[in-house]
Motif scaffolding. Sequence first.
Motif, PDB file in Angstrom:
ATOM      1  N   GLN A   1      -0.088   9.838  19.426  1.00 40.38           N
ATOM      2  CA  GLN A   1      -0.695  11.115  19.850  1.00 40.38           C
ATOM      3  C   GLN A   1      -1.137  11.946  18.651  1.00 40.38           C
ATOM      4  O   GLN A   1      -2.225  12.532  18.658  1.00 40.38           O
ATOM      5  CB  GLN A   1       0.312  11.935  20.684  1.00 40.38           C
ATOM      6  CG  GLN A   1       0.584  11.350  22.061  1.00 40.38           C
ATOM      7  CD  GLN A   1       1.913  11.850  22.652  1.00 40.38           C
ATOM      8  OE1 GLN A   1       2.503  12.844  22.171  1.00 40.38           O
ATOM      9  NE2 GLN A   1       2.408  11.170  23.666  1.00 40.38           N
ATOM     10  N   GLY A   2      -0.279  11.977  17.618  1.00 44.07           N
ATOM     11  CA  GLY A   2      -0.603  12.747  16.411  1.00 44.07           C
ATOM     12  C   GLY A   2      -1.841  12.202  15.708  1.00 44.07           C
ATOM     13  O   GLY A   2      -2.696  12.960  15.237  1.00 44.07           O
TER      14      GLY A   2
ATOM     15  N   ARG B   1      -5.026  13.174  17.570  1.00 41.94           N
ATOM     16  CA  ARG B   1      -5.385  14.570  17.232  1.00 41.94           C
ATOM     17  C   ARG B   1      -6.041  14.639  15.850  1.00 41.94           C
ATOM     18  O   ARG B   1      -7.053  15.307  15.648  1.00 41.94           O
ATOM     19  CB  ARG B   1      -4.145  15.463  17.239  1.00 41.94           C
ATOM     20  CG  ARG B   1      -3.779  16.023  18.606  1.00 41.94           C
ATOM     21  CD  ARG B   1      -2.841  17.232  18.476  1.00 41.94           C
ATOM     22  NE  ARG B   1      -1.635  16.927  17.709  1.00 41.94           N
ATOM     23  CZ  ARG B   1      -0.546  16.362  18.236  1.00 41.94           C
ATOM     24  NH1 ARG B   1      -0.492  16.027  19.505  1.00 41.94           N
ATOM     25  NH2 ARG B   1       0.513  16.113  17.472  1.00 41.94           N
ATOM     26  N   MET B   2      -5.440  13.934  14.910  1.00 46.31           N
ATOM     27  CA  MET B   2      -5.925  13.932  13.532  1.00 46.31           C
ATOM     28  C   MET B   2      -7.327  13.312  13.449  1.00 46.31           C
ATOM     29  O   MET B   2      -8.209  13.791  12.725  1.00 46.31           O
ATOM     30  CB  MET B   2      -4.934  13.124  12.685  1.00 46.31           C
ATOM     31  CG  MET B   2      -5.075  13.250  11.203  1.00 46.31           C
ATOM     32  SD  MET B   2      -3.647  12.402  10.436  1.00 46.31           S
ATOM     33  CE  MET B   2      -4.326  12.153   8.796  1.00 46.31           C
TER      34      MET B   2
ATOM     35  N   LYS C   1      -9.618  13.196  15.873  1.00 43.87           N
ATOM     36  CA  LYS C   1     -10.603  14.137  16.439  1.00 43.87           C
ATOM     37  C   LYS C   1     -10.985  15.203  15.411  1.00 43.87           C
ATOM     38  O   LYS C   1     -12.158  15.560  15.281  1.00 43.87           O
ATOM     39  CB  LYS C   1     -10.054  14.784  17.708  1.00 43.87           C
ATOM     40  CG  LYS C   1     -10.029  13.834  18.901  1.00 43.87           C
ATOM     41  CD  LYS C   1      -9.416  14.521  20.116  1.00 43.87           C
ATOM     42  CE  LYS C   1      -9.541  13.631  21.351  1.00 43.87           C
ATOM     43  NZ  LYS C   1      -8.795  14.198  22.508  1.00 43.87           N
ATOM     44  N   ALA C   2      -9.988  15.677  14.673  1.00 49.00           N
ATOM     45  CA  ALA C   2     -10.249  16.689  13.655  1.00 49.00           C
ATOM     46  C   ALA C   2     -11.103  16.113  12.522  1.00 49.00           C
ATOM     47  O   ALA C   2     -12.019  16.770  12.015  1.00 49.00           O
ATOM     48  CB  ALA C   2      -8.932  17.234  13.090  1.00 49.00           C
TER      49      ALA C   2
END
Length: 319
Positions: free
Chosen positions: A310-311, A314-315, A317-318
């Motif tokens: 999950q992390g 997120r990373m 996408k950023a």
Amino acid sequence: GSSEEVAPPLQQSFMIPKKEINMVSDMGKWKRSQAYADYMGFILTLNEGVRGKKLTCEYKVSEVGEDFAGSCSPVFSGAGLFNPFKASTGEGEPIEKLVALLNTLDRWIDETPPVDQPSRFGNKAFRTWYAKLDQEAEKLVAAVIPKHLADAAPEVAVYLKESVGNSTRIDYGTGHEAAFAAFLCCLCKIGVLRVDDQMAIVFKVFNRYLEVMRKLQKTYRMEPAGSQGVWGLDDFQFLPFIWGSSQLIDHPNLEPRHFVDEKVVNENHKDFMFLECILFITEMKTGPFAEHSNQLWNISAVPSWSKVNQGLIRMYKAE
């Protein structure tokens, strides 16, 4: 193509892609686009498809109207992104043809040895190798797609050419990797690859792509493109860490803290993409792992693979 007009499937029109993201303000347009939704949907569908599965597991690639057999039955995600019922063309297996395409690129590396030059990095022989791909890309793509979709080859080939690094700077980075994922996504959108080929897309095609990219990076000493140095995850790749962490979710005994253990990596890297990435980093870099790959070292402290997964999403996408 543009997201406004979606042509009916029988008369799809294709165009050579052109660069649309030229400045920071264009990023919003990208994140709101259908292309972004399709791309992220594709990445996440594959993320679900490889969850808890080894690279070496037995599965078979889909034929029309057949049920899956083998110990790794695929997981269908609810993304509903691609139509799995599109008739396949019966003109030979696209997965095998994509692997053959990558094998060709690999053979060209053998045929284009690095040249003697004063600077250590960015061997100019890469430009010779790249020129060959530039010249042959459309033909290579045309061999993968059925005759009635021949018009798509020039459009799809652009993503293939973008996926191997930059020939001027002799560098490679996650933007090039994203171009390869976009290449595969395009092949799904035109129905050449099917959503039920998820595991084969990652384990056969993408994994072969990674092997060829590692060979390019090593042979021509390519510079990392747009790398955040010690603050980035890795100099060259990102997606295999996402999909590779998904493979390890609910593993009975391998936890995130184990991937910094050399013995664990040596014994398990053939089964898990994540560990294959770690092995390559340790081959290429010297010194303590915590220093040369600080972000990954931090990740090894995360308690579970699903949290890591999950992390990383997120990373990504950023980034």
